[in-house]
Motif scaffolding. Sequence first.
Motif, mmCIF file in Angstrom:
data_model
loop_
_atom_site.group_PDB
_atom_site.id
_atom_site.type_symbol
_atom_site.label_atom_id
_atom_site.label_comp_id
_atom_site.label_asym_id
_atom_site.label_seq_id
_atom_site.Cartn_x
_atom_site.Cartn_y
_atom_site.Cartn_z
ATOM 1 N N TYR A 233 44.739 37.889 46.267
ATOM 2 C CA TYR A 233 44.086 37.282 47.022
ATOM 3 C C TYR A 233 43.205 38.377 47.623
ATOM 4 O O TYR A 233 43.718 39.321 48.049
ATOM 5 N N ASP A 234 41.951 37.886 48.349
ATOM 6 C CA ASP A 234 41.149 38.889 48.965
ATOM 7 C C ASP A 234 41.497 39.105 50.336
ATOM 8 O O ASP A 234 41.643 40.317 50.933
ATOM 9 N N LEU A 235 42.244 38.050 50.778
ATOM 10 C CA LEU A 235 42.802 38.249 52.008
ATOM 11 C C LEU A 235 43.905 37.408 52.223
ATOM 12 O O LEU A 235 44.030 36.168 51.620
ATOM 13 N N VAL A 236 45.191 37.640 52.798
ATOM 14 C CA VAL A 236 46.054 36.770 53.380
ATOM 15 C C VAL A 236 46.266 36.488 54.639
ATOM 16 O O VAL A 236 46.296 37.610 55.468
ATOM 17 N N SER A 237 46.505 35.503 55.133
ATOM 18 C CA SER A 237 46.457 34.884 56.546
ATOM 19 C C SER A 237 47.773 34.345 56.697
ATOM 20 O O SER A 237 47.987 33.354 56.196
ATOM 21 N N ALA B 50 34.579 34.793 55.392
ATOM 22 C CA ALA B 50 35.308 34.999 54.025
ATOM 23 C C ALA B 50 35.101 33.913 52.957
ATOM 24 O O ALA B 50 34.944 34.242 52.155
ATOM 25 N N ARG B 51 35.368 32.681 53.528
ATOM 26 C CA ARG B 51 34.838 31.660 52.797
ATOM 27 C C ARG B 51 33.621 31.384 52.324
ATOM 28 O O ARG B 51 33.264 31.056 51.360
ATOM 29 N N GLN B 52 32.577 31.589 53.457
ATOM 30 C CA GLN B 52 31.241 31.665 53.046
ATOM 31 C C GLN B 52 30.948 32.646 51.781
ATOM 32 O O GLN B 52 30.157 32.351 50.824
ATOM 33 N N LEU B 53 31.705 33.796 51.811
ATOM 34 C CA LEU B 53 31.352 34.840 50.828
ATOM 35 C C LEU B 53 32.143 34.576 49.277
ATOM 36 O O LEU B 53 32.236 35.372 48.559
ATOM 37 N N ASN B 54 32.944 33.615 49.183
ATOM 38 C CA ASN B 54 33.699 33.130 48.421
ATOM 39 C C ASN B 54 35.048 33.944 48.174
ATOM 40 O O ASN B 54 35.388 34.149 46.992
ATOM 41 N N TYR B 55 35.208 34.540 49.270
ATOM 42 C CA TYR B 55 36.619 35.366 48.867
ATOM 43 C C TYR B 55 37.702 34.508 48.926
ATOM 44 O O TYR B 55 37.634 33.513 49.682
ATOM 45 N N THR B 56 38.736 34.883 48.221
ATOM 46 C CA THR B 56 40.099 34.037 48.102
ATOM 47 C C THR B 56 40.914 34.149 49.206
ATOM 48 O O THR B 56 41.248 35.560 49.623
ATOM 49 N N ILE B 57 41.538 33.141 49.869
ATOM 50 C CA ILE B 57 42.467 33.394 50.724
ATOM 51 C C ILE B 57 43.907 32.664 50.367
ATOM 52 O O ILE B 57 43.905 31.410 50.092
#
Length: 99
Positions: free
Chosen positions: A13-17, A90-97
């Motif tokens: 993932y690009d970021l993990v929340s 992040a969602r708008q830039l299509n990064y994976t979460i």
Amino acid sequence: SKPSQRKQKEGDYDLVSGTRYQGNGGVYGWDLRRKLISRGANFLTQVLLRPGASDLTGSFRLYKKKVLESLVERCVSKGYVFQMEMIVRARQLNYTIGE
């Protein structure tokens, strides 16, 4: 390794929340008013922005370095709302979460 690191490796993932609103999550030492504000802010944001993460005001996050740099460059918010903006952007830039 920590749960966030395991999750990141699992899906690259690009970021993990982290989230307080699933599984064994929760908050301690908060009065009812603060809990309601947090839940309300997250609910409203889910309805309006569809961010793909359940806890937008939590601060437990793991970012890939290039992703964090990209988001910080675009972030215009002041105060705690930047936490919401980072996920929404992040969602708008299509990064994976991952969560």
